[in-house]
Scaffold this active site. Structure first.
Site, PDB file in Angstrom:
ATOM      1  CB  ILE A 383      -0.981  -0.008   1.197  1.00 40.61           C
ATOM      2  CG1 ILE A 383      -1.947  -1.191   1.045  1.00 40.61           C
ATOM      3  CG2 ILE A 383      -1.731   1.309   1.306  1.00 40.61           C
ATOM      4  CD1 ILE A 383      -2.884  -1.414   2.206  1.00 40.61           C
ATOM      5  CG  ASP A 402       9.630  -0.576   5.189  1.00 35.70           C
ATOM      6  OD1 ASP A 402       8.483  -0.576   4.709  1.00 35.70           O
ATOM      7  OD2 ASP A 402      10.154  -1.599   5.709  1.00 35.70           O
ATOM      8  CG  ASP A 485     -10.352   2.902   7.600  1.00 35.75           C
ATOM      9  OD1 ASP A 485     -11.584   3.142   7.679  1.00 35.75           O
ATOM     10  OD2 ASP A 485      -9.885   1.946   6.961  1.00 35.75           O
ATOM     11  CD  GLU A 490     -11.276  -1.950  13.643  1.00 37.59           C
ATOM     12  OE1 GLU A 490     -11.795  -2.854  12.963  1.00 37.59           O
ATOM     13  OE2 GLU A 490     -10.300  -1.281  13.260  1.00 37.59           O
ATOM     14  CG  HIS A 513     -11.099  -1.843   9.409  1.00 35.17           C
ATOM     15  ND1 HIS A 513     -10.510  -2.584  10.395  1.00 35.17           N
ATOM     16  CD2 HIS A 513     -10.364  -2.054   8.290  1.00 35.17           C
ATOM     17  CE1 HIS A 513      -9.458  -3.224   9.891  1.00 35.17           C
ATOM     18  NE2 HIS A 513      -9.353  -2.912   8.607  1.00 35.17           N
ATOM     19  CB  ILE A 514     -14.684   1.566   4.929  1.00 37.56           C
ATOM     20  CG1 ILE A 514     -14.507   2.957   5.514  1.00 37.56           C
ATOM     21  CG2 ILE A 514     -15.919   0.898   5.479  1.00 37.56           C
ATOM     22  CD1 ILE A 514     -14.987   4.046   4.670  1.00 37.56           C
ATOM     23  N   GLY A 515     -11.106   1.232   4.579  1.00 35.16           N
ATOM     24  CA  GLY A 515     -10.058   1.612   3.628  1.00 35.16           C
ATOM     25  C   GLY A 515     -10.069   0.732   2.384  1.00 35.16           C
ATOM     26  N   GLY A 516     -10.261  -0.554   2.599  1.00 33.66           N
ATOM     27  CA  GLY A 516     -10.200  -1.472   1.457  1.00 33.66           C
ATOM     28  C   GLY A 516     -11.563  -1.910   0.969  1.00 33.66           C
TER      29      GLY A 516
HETATM   30  P1  NAI Z   1       2.837  -4.973   3.542  1.00 32.68           P
HETATM   31  O1  NAI Z   1       3.206  -6.089   4.426  1.00 32.68           O
HETATM   32  O2  NAI Z   1       3.007  -5.072   2.083  1.00 32.68           O
HETATM   33  O3  NAI Z   1       3.688  -3.679   4.001  1.00 32.68           O
HETATM   34  C1  NAI Z   1       4.011  -3.380   5.320  1.00 32.68           C
HETATM   35  C2  NAI Z   1       5.341  -2.622   5.310  1.00 32.68           C
HETATM   36  O4  NAI Z   1       5.563  -2.101   6.604  1.00 32.68           O
HETATM   37  C3  NAI Z   1       6.531  -3.485   4.982  1.00 32.68           C
HETATM   38  O5  NAI Z   1       7.327  -2.867   4.008  1.00 32.68           O
HETATM   39  C4  NAI Z   1       7.282  -3.606   6.311  1.00 32.68           C
HETATM   40  O6  NAI Z   1       8.665  -3.761   6.153  1.00 32.68           O
HETATM   41  C5  NAI Z   1       6.940  -2.297   6.947  1.00 32.68           C
HETATM   42  N1  NAI Z   1       7.036  -2.283   8.408  1.00 32.68           N
HETATM   43  C6  NAI Z   1       6.569  -3.192   9.286  1.00 32.68           C
HETATM   44  N2  NAI Z   1       6.819  -2.796  10.542  1.00 32.68           N
HETATM   45  C7  NAI Z   1       7.443  -1.608  10.458  1.00 32.68           C
HETATM   46  C8  NAI Z   1       7.950  -0.697  11.418  1.00 32.68           C
HETATM   47  N3  NAI Z   1       7.844  -0.931  12.718  1.00 32.68           N
HETATM   48  N4  NAI Z   1       8.549   0.409  10.970  1.00 32.68           N
HETATM   49  C9  NAI Z   1       8.671   0.666   9.646  1.00 32.68           C
HETATM   50  N5  NAI Z   1       8.213  -0.154   8.697  1.00 32.68           N
HETATM   51  C10 NAI Z   1       7.602  -1.279   9.097  1.00 32.68           C
HETATM   52  O7  NAI Z   1       1.359  -4.578   3.916  1.00 32.68           O
HETATM   53  P2  NAI Z   1       0.272  -3.824   3.021  1.00 32.68           P
HETATM   54  O8  NAI Z   1      -0.447  -4.787   2.174  1.00 32.68           O
HETATM   55  O9  NAI Z   1       0.910  -2.646   2.391  1.00 32.68           O
HETATM   56  O10 NAI Z   1      -0.744  -3.343   4.162  1.00 32.68           O
HETATM   57  C11 NAI Z   1      -0.353  -2.337   5.080  1.00 32.68           C
HETATM   58  C12 NAI Z   1      -1.341  -2.278   6.233  1.00 32.68           C
HETATM   59  O11 NAI Z   1      -2.625  -1.882   5.771  1.00 32.68           O
HETATM   60  C13 NAI Z   1      -1.544  -3.600   6.956  1.00 32.68           C
HETATM   61  O12 NAI Z   1      -1.529  -3.365   8.329  1.00 32.68           O
HETATM   62  C14 NAI Z   1      -2.921  -4.022   6.538  1.00 32.68           C
HETATM   63  O13 NAI Z   1      -3.520  -4.833   7.519  1.00 32.68           O
HETATM   64  C15 NAI Z   1      -3.619  -2.698   6.385  1.00 32.68           C
HETATM   65  N6  NAI Z   1      -4.821  -2.692   5.542  1.00 32.68           N
HETATM   66  C16 NAI Z   1      -5.885  -1.941   5.929  1.00 32.68           C
HETATM   67  C17 NAI Z   1      -7.040  -1.896   5.186  1.00 32.68           C
HETATM   68  C18 NAI Z   1      -8.175  -1.063   5.611  1.00 32.68           C
HETATM   69  O14 NAI Z   1      -9.310  -1.382   5.279  1.00 32.68           O
HETATM   70  N7  NAI Z   1      -7.929   0.027   6.302  1.00 32.68           N
HETATM   71  C19 NAI Z   1      -7.176  -2.667   3.968  1.00 32.68           C
HETATM   72  C20 NAI Z   1      -5.974  -3.360   3.574  1.00 32.68           C
HETATM   73  C21 NAI Z   1      -4.855  -3.385   4.364  1.00 32.68           C
END
Ligand code: NAI
Length: 630
Positions: A383, A402, A485, A490, A513-516
């Protein structure tokens, strides 16, 4: 001669997907104003005949009457029919060719078009028993030879009797006239073929349903294109999975059962017993207890992003691969983040609220463009990196932080230290994953280091932010606007109240929690997850599996594939290869990947092998699961 098997196969809606006379109607009445109504009538008559409600002769006469067909229409009919051969017949062309001498096409249709089609599959015209058209001098089809047994009721059994076949006779067809062969005591077994059409009264009388030719070949232990018929693979889909996903799995030929709601642990423990593929969303808990009963389960599809509702380790130890849809809603989250950044930069939440209360507050105070501002992305994964690209195209300058070294896209820059990131970003947006160590990584210390008037967004996981600290900094005005979000707690359902300290704070967007959550994302999830599962079942590929070692495999061509899942202990690969060597097996490809718990070995071998080897491979001590694909 006693063990000789003969296969009596119907043509219309069995060998081909369609009824040939329907197609002939389309050809002969092409452009005619009455074409559609004529076609409808023909279909009705065909169905009445097939269901045994109209005599065959009457059905033939009536249909030919409507057709107005000529000899010159036949090449086009044959051309169309050759494209309409049933999928499972196409797939098993080798079987048809190999057993051509034992296959009899017995049909109440017409040799004039059947012979050219089945000849392409190696069947001799002498083995085709069907009617023949009669023509007048101008080539008009005038009727059929009334002396042909297959133009009369009960013709199929009489025709087969006259062949005086020795051995067992198996009949495969979709209509009542096929069942009549069995009824007359001539056939050993009657298989109702339902790949193209399912007729209840035919099924009731059948010895066995054959949803495809694969099933027929499987139960008769004959040579076939697929090691295991897909209709035997049972799929259970819970929690209202999008129609798109249901359709995709059905089209693959699986037996799909759909439940609108989730299931409790107890219900699922019972329902899972004969299931090979389970599809769930976030509510259903796939626990160790459920998995105890899941002895046929090959794969679990999580039609969502998160997989913490599934006991991934137990799945792994049982050789069950788990798939989710990690990227399907990436774009949706990115779009919401962009929208919120613009809204918050313009103070819109407050302005909108004032308007609804009747207050007109036209001023530019505290309103800014996003162009040129520094966007700080915390967590540059799927994301975060997608947001980076979209934000840059809108004129934001992007920097990110990161824990891992990441490829910076476009002009984005990776910050060397967290402090630098916090101190220099105009907007900070969180996109880290929800690993436990990320709990409260944004608290008092982090907020205090941010720029005055920063915009802060969290669309990742609720527990990442210390809510009390966030509230303090929104109230103090250091945080000029916030978009949240996700929350540490929740509500369980839409009927429960949302309780949070963040309610009613200034310039704060709160979303449930509707981001996705977009329809596009739902559809993409429903497309992606079945695709990955089908790849795994058909080829063994585990790309993007959440718990299995990831291997992307080439498609199987002229080989058999052994899939061996074992506990990751030293020496298993050597044992497998010793066994293969002992049987002089020619390995054409081998792929191995392990993780801490299991090893996943794929071996492609030349087609001929001694079946003893399979028994021995299954006996290797560390084996969790063994499958053969071809
Ligand atoms: P991803 O796993 O591809 O990316 C996460 C990134 O965060 C990775 O690059 C990782 O190295 C980095 N990271 C982890 N811990 C860290 C820290 N302490 N400091 C710095 N960097 C750190 O995950 P993706 O697919 O990009 O999703 C990101 C988040 O969004 C997840 O928590 C996911 O659950 C959430 N999400 C929320 C949605 C919503 O409806 N609001 C919908 C989809 C995902």
């Amino acid at each position: 001669m006693e063990n000789l098997k003969h296969f009596v196969i119907d043509f219309d809606s069995t060998f081909t997907r369609v009824e040939a006379l329907d197609v002939l109607c389309e050809v002969s009445l092409n452009g005619h104003p009455n074409k559609d109504s004529a076609l409808q009538k023909i279909k009705e008559i065909t169905d009445l005949g097939m269901e045994g409600k109209l005599s065959l002769r009457e059905s033939l006469e009536k249909r030919l009457d409507i057709l107005q067909a000529k000899k010159e229409h036949l090449p086009e009919l044959i051309n169309r029919l050759s494209k309409e051969v049933s999928e499972s017949f196409k797939r098993n062309k080798d079987f048809v060719k190999k057993y051509a001498d034992e296959i009899y096409i017995v049909s109440n249709g017409f040799k004039d078009f059947i012979v050219p089609i089945v000849e392409q599959y190696g069947i001799n015209p002498d083995q085709v028993y069907a009617n023949e058209f009669t023509y007048d001098d101008e080539g008009n089809i005038t009727g059929f030879d009334p002396d042909n047994l297959l133009s009369s009721n009960g013709g199929k059994p009489k025709q087969i009797q006259s062949l005086n076949l020795q051995g067992e006779i198996f009949v495969l067809g979709d209509g009542y006239t096929d069942y009549e062969i069995k009824k007359a005591g001539i056939a050993h077994k009657f298989y109702a073929f339902t790949e193209n059409i399912r007729r209840e009264n035919v099924l009731e009388n059948a010895d066995h349903e054959a949803p495809t030719l694969d099933e027929f070949l499987y139960v008769n232990k004959m040579e076939r294109a697929l090691s295991y018929p897909k209709n035997r693979i049972k799929v259970l889909l819970l929690e209202n999975i999008h129609d798109h996903g249901i359709k995709k799995l059905k089209e693959e030929g699986y037996q799909v059962e759909v439940y609108p709601a989730g299931m409790s642990e107890e219900e699922l423990s019972e329902a899972i017993k004969d299931v090979s593929i389970l599809g769930i969303r976030s509510k259903t808990q796939v626990t160790a207890k459920v998995l105890e009963n899941a002895n046929r389960l090959l794969a679990v599809g999580a039609f969502c992003i998160g997989t913490n509702q599934i006991d991934l380790n137990t799945c792994l130890r049982k050789g069950i691969a788990v798939f989710n849809a990690p990227y399907s809603n990436t774009r949706s989250v990115v779009e919401l983040a962009i929208g919120e950044i613009i809204m918050l930069m313009r103070n819109l939440p407050d302005k909108i609220k004032l308007m609804h209360e009747g207050n007109w507050d036209k001023s530019a105070k505290n309103s800014f463009e996003i162009r040129g501002k520094k966007l700080g992305i915390f967590g540059y994964g799927n994301i975060g990196s997608q947001l980076s690209v979209v934000a840059e195209s809108l004129g934001l300058k992007v920097q990110f932080y990161d824990i891992e070294e990441k490829l910076a896209l476009g002009n984005a820059e990776q910050c060397k230290s967290l402090d630098e990131f916090l101190e220099t970003s105009d907007v900070i947006t969180l996109h880290v994953d929800g690993r436990p160590t990320n709990k409260n990584i944004f608290g008092e210390s982090e907020f205090s280091k941010m720029k005055d008037g920063v915009i802060f967004l969290n669309l990742s996981r609720g527990h990442v932010v210390d809510i009390a600290a966030l509230k303090k900094y929104i109230v103090s005005g250091k945080i000029k606007g916030a978009g949240i979000d996700v929350f540490p707690e929740e509500p369980m359902s839409n009927n429960d109240e949302f309780i949070s300290e963040l309610r009613s704070l200034p310039n704060t967007i709160l979303t449930p929690h509707i981001g996705g959550s977009t329809l596009e994302a739902q559809e993409m999830i429903a497309d992606f997850v079945p695709g990955k599962i089908m790849d795994y079942i058909n080829t063994g590929s585990t790309s993007v599996s959440v718990n299995f070692p990831n291997i992307v495999l080439p498609k199987l061509k002229d080989a058999h594939r052994f899939i061996h899942i074992h506990k990751n202990e030293p020496g298993v690969l050597a044992e497998i290869n010793n066994e293969l060597a002992k049987h002089d097996i020619n390995v054409v490809g081998q792929y191995l990947k392990t993780n801490e718990e299991v090893g996943y070995v794929i071996t492609d071998i030349n087609k001929d092998y001694d079946s003893e080897v399979i028994k021995n491979l299954k006996k290797i001590k560390a084996t969790i699961r063994f499958r053969v694909l071809y």
